[in-house]
Scaffold this active site. Structure first.
Site: not given
Lengths: 443, 443
Positions: B11, B324, B13-14, B171
């Site tokens: 992975g 995150a 991602g972050f 959002e």
């Protein structure tokens, strides 16, 4: 009060958008109909395909561009038929629009010269979707080369064939060479991206056939300097998942390549063909409609054709090329002709294309240009190319974004839009498995 | 010379990217495996969905980010299984990778709470593809409202329901309100985009449930000021092409809407579940794996879990949220733990999440933020949000591009990435026909 003169414009490309804009202050109601909700700056599409730009950066929403033009409405829809006597266009969903004047600017599509089955293996560069598909193909090729089980397989993944050495083919080849030589040079551990072969196949005997000969020669030098191999006088006879079969004179040969890109012919799309039928118009072999000097169709003075669909001729009898400039000038002229008629005047003088020249970019700080007959190449041509393309991008915001992307790319060789989207790993693995399975079957 | 310690990271991602970067100078060989070739800055994905940013602007190619890190290779692939005793991961295409240490950072996916059939009507916001799908849905809705045959149909196209009032839902609602009120206000001729209804449905009794109560209240005020309607305490019981059926107390009601967006639950994806099975690990109800204080799995000290898949707890016993910051800190910690072990030291102190706070943006110059326990809202919170998000975007080039896009949007309300791609007119017409056919059938 009499109802206002209704102008229907089909297509929001260079021709259609220019026509709409030039009718801004005319006493008419304009309806612009396009299948897409955006105007696409096609000359930079190859940069989307090669990861320099994002689609959003070369597209401008038609509604946004025309929102302050009060006499104009934009509609999403695809024209499929026309009744030129009743003066009516019919959309795919059945909706009908009556017009007093019609401007047809539905453009062209890619021709595979009767081999539509090649499309699956060799995408062309006409739409945003095809551009991102090409981007994925290119980036995946390096990924699969890195994970290849054999040298032979890696070699096939690292061979890229571009069919057609017009401006699009040359620009794709130049950009691909830069990706292999610079952008990706540090990114892999097993393969060396610089060993990628980029092969440009051309049926004719020179590249950029539409350009003056000295610029063809110069362009060939420039693209060869980037490591691109050029094969001239070859006729492609088959394209599949394994590569390309071609004839060179009497010899038939095969070249293994997992990535083939089509920068070949032009065809008229179905609405243009239907229009030709309905108006009994004279067409050329690809279906372009012969227009009168004022861009209208013989016997149908209320239908104007602008852009790639129009078969218009220069005073010397040559037909005008299907490029952005011709389309823009055609759209502008059609709008003027309508405005003149509303005042009871004829459209005069007849449409005359003012050729400002051609240019193609071949790589970093390298381009060829023919500007008002002046032949320029190398860095000066490249700077002119940059300047002109930035100026013509439709929205100021996009101009800035493209400028930033180009600036970074010039300084760092990085390409801002290198994502592979759309296909999941599953699809990809399947593709890879199928490709290797067919390699085994073929060998 | 002994072979180097092999670290496999699943992975990019972050969590995974941070882990890889923190192993840059360690005496290890790192293999980072991801299904995608890019790292995605997920917190701004809603801006891709609402046409402010292009996908390329919030994505950074993993190879590019890690190209100068000599001890690291990046591979495109999807892990499907693991043999924790043989210390081996297996990819979908059958390839196997042996590891000495494994960092699993495969993240989470969207949960429809057992109603996967809702996905077709209510896309969620997890991948780039879903973000562009949402963008198309929103933009098309206005297009079809403009072309609707009846007032009722136009109304259904102009009704937008967002399910879930966490940060993503808020959002999305704020951005949608801005699109309707500002971006599109001059773009249509028949409809008035400002009449669009944007409805936020929430099961709980307040928005932003993870935030302190005063910020929830403030956020609700801010989003209502934009014209968003909030329904709290409602349970969605069905979603289809016509709209949403929901329960409010004992009352079941329907709301007609052509556009429903899912900002709901979280689930663990299949590799995470497989890992839980193979390691006999304790999991929570969504499948997150309970980790030890050093983020390793009980009995498998060589497998670390970072990011959304890890069920880690704070000293007060609460589990850490899937955001995150937690992922970044988890990835960094796992890298540190591996480096410490290589030196023969234990990983100490145990992982402790340092909570810098949360923030959500609700509209133009409006946000709420909880920063180190300080509650801020309105313009100051929005400025902090802008600054922090710009700082954390991975590539400098993207930082500039996003800055330009935001600058233009602030000044002009224009949104730079408003294209509808992917679906052809044919698909769309079919969708429209089907939608109206089912309306007729239902009425």
């Amino acid at each position: 009060m009499a109802p206002r003169h209704r102008v229907v414009i089909l297509g929001g490309g260079f021709a259609g958008l220019n026509a709409a804009q030039k009718l801004k202050r005319a006493p008419v109601d304009v309806t612009l109909i396009d299948r897409r909700n955006f105007h696409l700056f096609q000359p930079l599409l190859y940069q989307v395909a090669t990861g320099s730009l994002s689609p959003g950066e070369i597209a401008a929403p038609l509604r946004g561009v025309l929102s302050r033009q009060k006499n104009t409405q934009v509609l999403l829809g695809e024209a499929v038929d026309v009744d030129p006597d009743a003066k009516r266009v019919i959309l795919r969903d059945g909706a009908a629009f009556d017009y007093d004047s019609l401007i047809v600017a539905t453009g062209s599509k890619t021709s595979y010269y009767g081999h539509d089955e090649w499309k699956e293996w060799a995408p062309s560069l006409k739409t945003v979707e095809e551009a991102t598909q090409i981007r994925h193909k290119i980036l995946y090729a390096f990924e699969w080369a890195e994970r290849a089980d054999s040298e032979e397989e890696a070699r096939a993944w690292l061979t890229f064939i571009i069919v057609g050495a017009g401006a699009t083919g040359m620009e794709l080849a130049g950009a691909l060479a830069e990706i292999a030589n610079e952008t990706l040079k540090r990114d892999f551990r097993k393969i060396n991206p610089r060993e990628a072969r980029i092969i440009l196949m051309e049926g004719g005997n020179r590249v950029l056939a539409a350009y003056p000969e000295d610029l063809s020669t110069r362009a060939e030098e420039l693209v060869k300097r980037l490591g691109v191999e050029i094969m001239k006088g070859v006729m492609v006879t088959d394209i599949n998942g394994q590569g390309v079969t071609y004839k060179h004179g009497d010899v038939t040969a095969k070249l293994a390549a997992r990535t083939v890109l089509w920068a070949g012919g032009v065809d008229i799309n179905s609405f243009g063909k239907q229009l030709g039928v309905r108006t009994h118009a004279e067409t050329d072999k690809v279906g372009r409609i012969k227009v009168k000097p004022d861009l209208s169709i013989p016997n149908y003075p209320d239908i104007f054709i602008a852009g790639d669909l129009a078969l218009a001729t220069r005073p010397d009898g040559k037909s005008l090329p299907g490029v952005a400039q011709v389309a823009m000038q055609g759209g502008t002229y059609a709008a003027k002709a309508i405005r003149a008629r509303l005042k009871g005047k004829p459209a005069s003088p007849p449409f005359r294309y003012f050729d400002k020249g051609d240019m193609a970019v071949i790589g970093r700080a390298a381009a060829v240009a023919n500007i008002f007959g002046l032949h320029v190449s190398g860095l000066p041509a490249w700077l002119i190319w940059l300047f002109i393309h930035l100026m013509y991008i439709v929205e100021f915001q996009n101009r800035i974004l493209v400028f930033v992307q180009w600036g970074f790319q010039y300084l760092t060789f990085s390409r801002g839009a290198r994502l592979i989207t759309g296909a999941t790993e599953t699809d990809v693995d399947r593709a890879k498995r199928e490709a290797s399975a067919s390699t085994r079957a073929a060998s």
